[in-house]
Design a protein around this motif. Sequence first.
Motif, PDB file in Angstrom:
ATOM      1  N   GLY A   8       4.274   5.156  -5.690  1.00  0.00           N
ATOM      2  CA  GLY A   8       4.233   5.058  -7.149  1.00  0.00           C
ATOM      3  C   GLY A   8       3.274   6.065  -7.760  1.00  0.00           C
ATOM      4  O   GLY A   8       3.569   6.669  -8.803  1.00  0.00           O
ATOM      5  N   GLY A   9       2.117   6.270  -7.102  1.00  0.00           N
ATOM      6  CA  GLY A   9       1.180   7.274  -7.582  1.00  0.00           C
ATOM      7  C   GLY A   9       1.755   8.681  -7.490  1.00  0.00           C
ATOM      8  O   GLY A   9       1.591   9.505  -8.406  1.00  0.00           O
ATOM      9  N   TRP A  10       2.448   8.973  -6.391  1.00  0.00           N
ATOM     10  CA  TRP A  10       3.092  10.272  -6.234  1.00  0.00           C
ATOM     11  C   TRP A  10       4.166  10.502  -7.300  1.00  0.00           C
ATOM     12  O   TRP A  10       4.274  11.599  -7.852  1.00  0.00           O
ATOM     13  CB  TRP A  10       3.693  10.390  -4.839  1.00  0.00           C
ATOM     14  CG  TRP A  10       4.548  11.618  -4.648  1.00  0.00           C
ATOM     15  CD1 TRP A  10       5.906  11.667  -4.496  1.00  0.00           C
ATOM     16  CD2 TRP A  10       4.097  12.981  -4.637  1.00  0.00           C
ATOM     17  NE1 TRP A  10       6.329  12.968  -4.373  1.00  0.00           N
ATOM     18  CE2 TRP A  10       5.239  13.792  -4.450  1.00  0.00           C
ATOM     19  CE3 TRP A  10       2.843  13.587  -4.748  1.00  0.00           C
ATOM     20  CZ2 TRP A  10       5.161  15.174  -4.381  1.00  0.00           C
ATOM     21  CZ3 TRP A  10       2.767  14.975  -4.681  1.00  0.00           C
ATOM     22  CH2 TRP A  10       3.917  15.744  -4.501  1.00  0.00           C
ATOM     23  N   LEU A  11       4.934   9.467  -7.609  1.00  0.00           N
ATOM     24  CA  LEU A  11       5.963   9.604  -8.642  1.00  0.00           C
ATOM     25  C   LEU A  11       5.341   9.873 -10.006  1.00  0.00           C
ATOM     26  O   LEU A  11       5.890  10.645 -10.806  1.00  0.00           O
ATOM     27  CB  LEU A  11       6.821   8.330  -8.693  1.00  0.00           C
ATOM     28  CG  LEU A  11       7.806   8.149  -7.540  1.00  0.00           C
ATOM     29  CD1 LEU A  11       8.439   6.764  -7.580  1.00  0.00           C
ATOM     30  CD2 LEU A  11       8.888   9.228  -7.577  1.00  0.00           C
TER      31      LEU A  11
ATOM     32  N   LEU B 116       4.028   1.957 -12.720  1.00  0.00           N
ATOM     33  CA  LEU B 116       3.405   0.833 -13.415  1.00  0.00           C
ATOM     34  C   LEU B 116       3.773  -0.492 -12.763  1.00  0.00           C
ATOM     35  O   LEU B 116       2.929  -1.384 -12.604  1.00  0.00           O
ATOM     36  CB  LEU B 116       3.843   0.836 -14.890  1.00  0.00           C
ATOM     37  CG  LEU B 116       3.287  -0.303 -15.759  1.00  0.00           C
ATOM     38  CD1 LEU B 116       1.765  -0.265 -15.804  1.00  0.00           C
ATOM     39  CD2 LEU B 116       3.884  -0.223 -17.164  1.00  0.00           C
ATOM     40  N   CYS B 117       5.032  -0.630 -12.374  1.00  0.00           N
ATOM     41  CA  CYS B 117       5.482  -1.879 -11.740  1.00  0.00           C
ATOM     42  C   CYS B 117       4.697  -2.175 -10.465  1.00  0.00           C
ATOM     43  O   CYS B 117       4.194  -3.284 -10.277  1.00  0.00           O
ATOM     44  CB  CYS B 117       6.976  -1.805 -11.421  1.00  0.00           C
ATOM     45  SG  CYS B 117       8.061  -2.046 -12.835  1.00  0.00           S
ATOM     46  N   ILE B 118       4.583  -1.202  -9.589  1.00  0.00           N
ATOM     47  CA  ILE B 118       3.894  -1.469  -8.323  1.00  0.00           C
ATOM     48  C   ILE B 118       2.394  -1.621  -8.551  1.00  0.00           C
ATOM     49  O   ILE B 118       1.719  -2.379  -7.841  1.00  0.00           O
ATOM     50  CB  ILE B 118       4.203  -0.378  -7.273  1.00  0.00           C
ATOM     51  CG1 ILE B 118       3.712  -0.839  -5.895  1.00  0.00           C
ATOM     52  CG2 ILE B 118       3.601   0.944  -7.663  1.00  0.00           C
ATOM     53  CD1 ILE B 118       4.302  -2.144  -5.422  1.00  0.00           C
ATOM     54  N   GLY B 119       1.850  -0.924  -9.551  1.00  0.00           N
ATOM     55  CA  GLY B 119       0.444  -1.118  -9.871  1.00  0.00           C
ATOM     56  C   GLY B 119       0.160  -2.555 -10.292  1.00  0.00           C
ATOM     57  O   GLY B 119      -0.813  -3.178  -9.833  1.00  0.00           O
ATOM     58  N   LEU B 120       1.014  -3.097 -11.151  1.00  0.00           N
ATOM     59  CA  LEU B 120       0.859  -4.490 -11.573  1.00  0.00           C
ATOM     60  C   LEU B 120       1.128  -5.452 -10.423  1.00  0.00           C
ATOM     61  O   LEU B 120       0.501  -6.511 -10.323  1.00  0.00           O
ATOM     62  CB  LEU B 120       1.799  -4.781 -12.742  1.00  0.00           C
ATOM     63  CG  LEU B 120       1.490  -4.057 -14.053  1.00  0.00           C
ATOM     64  CD1 LEU B 120       2.579  -4.339 -15.084  1.00  0.00           C
ATOM     65  CD2 LEU B 120       0.121  -4.479 -14.594  1.00  0.00           C
ATOM     66  N   GLY B 121       2.072  -5.092  -9.542  1.00  0.00           N
ATOM     67  CA  GLY B 121       2.364  -5.942  -8.391  1.00  0.00           C
ATOM     68  C   GLY B 121       1.178  -6.051  -7.448  1.00  0.00           C
ATOM     69  O   GLY B 121       0.831  -7.147  -6.989  1.00  0.00           O
ATOM     70  N   VAL B 122       0.542  -4.916  -7.159  1.00  0.00           N
ATOM     71  CA  VAL B 122      -0.642  -4.928  -6.299  1.00  0.00           C
ATOM     72  C   VAL B 122      -1.780  -5.690  -6.971  1.00  0.00           C
ATOM     73  O   VAL B 122      -2.506  -6.465  -6.324  1.00  0.00           O
ATOM     74  CB  VAL B 122      -1.075  -3.486  -5.960  1.00  0.00           C
ATOM     75  CG1 VAL B 122      -2.437  -3.470  -5.272  1.00  0.00           C
ATOM     76  CG2 VAL B 122      -0.027  -2.819  -5.076  1.00  0.00           C
ATOM     77  N   LEU B 123      -1.939  -5.507  -8.271  1.00  0.00           N
ATOM     78  CA  LEU B 123      -2.986  -6.225  -9.000  1.00  0.00           C
ATOM     79  C   LEU B 123      -2.770  -7.736  -8.940  1.00  0.00           C
ATOM     80  O   LEU B 123      -3.724  -8.505  -8.743  1.00  0.00           O
ATOM     81  CB  LEU B 123      -3.010  -5.753 -10.455  1.00  0.00           C
ATOM     82  CG  LEU B 123      -4.090  -6.385 -11.355  1.00  0.00           C
ATOM     83  CD1 LEU B 123      -5.486  -6.029 -10.843  1.00  0.00           C
ATOM     84  CD2 LEU B 123      -3.912  -5.930 -12.799  1.00  0.00           C
ATOM     85  N   SER B 124      -1.528  -8.177  -9.083  1.00  0.00           N
ATOM     86  CA  SER B 124      -1.240  -9.612  -9.012  1.00  0.00           C
ATOM     87  C   SER B 124      -1.536 -10.157  -7.620  1.00  0.00           C
ATOM     88  O   SER B 124      -2.031 -11.292  -7.481  1.00  0.00           O
ATOM     89  CB  SER B 124       0.220  -9.880  -9.389  1.00  0.00           C
ATOM     90  OG  SER B 124       1.109  -9.335  -8.427  1.00  0.00           O
TER      91      SER B 124
ATOM     92  N   SER C 266       0.825  -1.213   0.000  1.00  0.00           N
ATOM     93  CA  SER C 266       0.000   0.000   0.000  1.00  0.00           C
ATOM     94  C   SER C 266       0.857   1.260   0.000  1.00  0.00           C
ATOM     95  O   SER C 266       0.584   2.219  -0.739  1.00  0.00           O
ATOM     96  CB  SER C 266      -0.931   0.004   1.216  1.00  0.00           C
ATOM     97  OG  SER C 266      -1.817  -1.104   1.184  1.00  0.00           O
ATOM     98  N   ILE C 267       1.907   1.273   0.833  1.00  0.00           N
ATOM     99  CA  ILE C 267       2.793   2.441   0.873  1.00  0.00           C
ATOM    100  C   ILE C 267       3.531   2.602  -0.447  1.00  0.00           C
ATOM    101  O   ILE C 267       3.681   3.712  -0.975  1.00  0.00           O
ATOM    102  CB  ILE C 267       3.779   2.336   2.058  1.00  0.00           C
ATOM    103  CG1 ILE C 267       3.009   2.350   3.390  1.00  0.00           C
ATOM    104  CG2 ILE C 267       4.803   3.472   2.016  1.00  0.00           C
ATOM    105  CD1 ILE C 267       3.878   2.120   4.607  1.00  0.00           C
ATOM    106  N   GLN C 268       3.986   1.478  -1.006  1.00  0.00           N
ATOM    107  CA  GLN C 268       4.654   1.558  -2.306  1.00  0.00           C
ATOM    108  C   GLN C 268       3.709   2.045  -3.402  1.00  0.00           C
ATOM    109  O   GLN C 268       4.104   2.804  -4.280  1.00  0.00           O
ATOM    110  CB  GLN C 268       5.218   0.192  -2.691  1.00  0.00           C
ATOM    111  CG  GLN C 268       6.573  -0.115  -2.064  1.00  0.00           C
ATOM    112  CD  GLN C 268       7.276  -1.236  -2.796  1.00  0.00           C
ATOM    113  OE1 GLN C 268       6.712  -2.304  -3.024  1.00  0.00           O
ATOM    114  NE2 GLN C 268       8.515  -0.997  -3.157  1.00  0.00           N
TER     115      GLN C 268
END
Length: 397
Positions: A292-295, A377-385, A286-288
Motif C-alpha cells: 500500500g505504501g509503494w502504491l 488508506l484501506c490497509i493503513g486503517l486495517g493495520v491500525l484496527s 505487513s506485506i500488504q
Amino acid sequence: MKESKPDILFILIMGLLSMLTPLAIDMYLPAFVKIANDLQVSEEMIPQTLALFTLGFAFGQLFWGPLSDSFGRKPIILIGILVSAIVSLLITQIQHIEHFYFLRFVQGFFGASPAVVTGALLRDLFAKNEFARQMSMIMIVTMIAPLLAPVLGGHLTQWFHWHIIFYVLMGLGLFCALLVFFQLPETLPVAKRSPLRIGNVLKVYGTLLRNRLVLGYIFCNSLSYSGMFCFITTGSIVYTKLFGVAPEHFGYFFLLNILVMMTATSLNGKFVTKIGVEKSLRLGLSIQLAAGGWLAVCGIFHLGLWATVVGVSMFVGLVSVVSSSANAAILDMYPQVAGTANSLTGMLRFGIGSVVGSILSLFAIQSERPMVFAMGLCIGLGVLSYVLLVRRNYREL
C-alpha cells in the motif's frame, strides 16, 4: 452415516456452484468502458454496479444460511441459481444505468445462496477430515474462475457485444440448476431441520460485535478486502483507459494477481502450523502495508503501469492470507457458533468492501491516484484496527 467417497460428478457440481460468484464479479470487468459508452454514462458510474452486486451478496449471506437450515439445502440453492440466471437475461435488455444498478443488487443477493449453502451441504455429507479435504479441492476449483474470467470476458467483448457475458452467465446458471435438480441429493432431512428463530441469531451477532478482538479481526480483514475491491472496481478503467492496456489483455494482469494469491495461499498453508495464525496474519498485513505504501508512491510520482502492477499484485496476493488467518482466529474463539460467525464476518467483509467501492466510484478517474491512494488508506486503517483492537487486547484470547 456420512459419505466418504464423493463421485466425480458431485465434485464437478460443487466446483461449478462455487465458480458462479467469481465469474459474475470478474467476467465483465474488461467491459466497463464499453458498457459506459453503450449506456451513455460516465465510466465512473459502472463500478457502482459491482459495488451493488457485492452489497447484495453481503446481505444475502445472512439470509440464505438460516433459510437452508429450516427448508433444506436443495430448494434454496435452486432459487438462488434460477433467479440469478433470469437477472442475467434481464441485464441484456436494459437501457438505463438505474436498471443495471437494481438488477446487479438483486443478482448479488440471490447469488449468495449457492455460495453460502454449499458449505452447509458439505458439512451435512462429510465427517471432519473429509470435509476439510473436499473444501480444499473446491477452493482450488473456485480460484480457477478469477484466473479465467477476466481473460474470457476481455476476448468476448472484443469479438461480440458486452451482452454476451451475461448470456454466458445465464447459460451456466441454467446448466448448474439442471445438475442440482437431477443429480444433487437433499442432504438435510426434515427431522434435522431447525425452526427459523431470528431472535437467537441476532443474539449471537450481538455477542460477536461486543467483543473487541472479534471487531479487530473483522475490520483488518474487511479493510484488506476493501483495498482489493478498490482495484476490482476501478482497475480495468485505470489499466485500459489511462495506461493503454488493450481490454482483451486486462485479464492477464488480473491473472497475475491471482497467481500471486495462489502462491501466497500455498506457502501460508505450509507454514501456518509452524508459526501460528497470529504471526501469519501479522505477516500478511505487513506485506500488504508495504504494498500500500509503494502504491501511494506510485500515485504521487506517477511511476506508470509496471510499478503499479507490482504493488497491486503484492497487495491483492496477500488478501487470502489475511482473510483465512483472521477468520480462523474468530472461529477458534466461537467454535460453537462457527456458521453464524462466518456469516457475520462474510457480510461485513463484502458490505464494507461495497461501501468503499461506492465511495471510490464518486471520484473522477483521470489518473491512477484515486485507486492507489484508496488501497493504501484501506490497509493503513486495517493495520491500525488490528493494533488498537487486537494487539492491545491479545491477553484476552
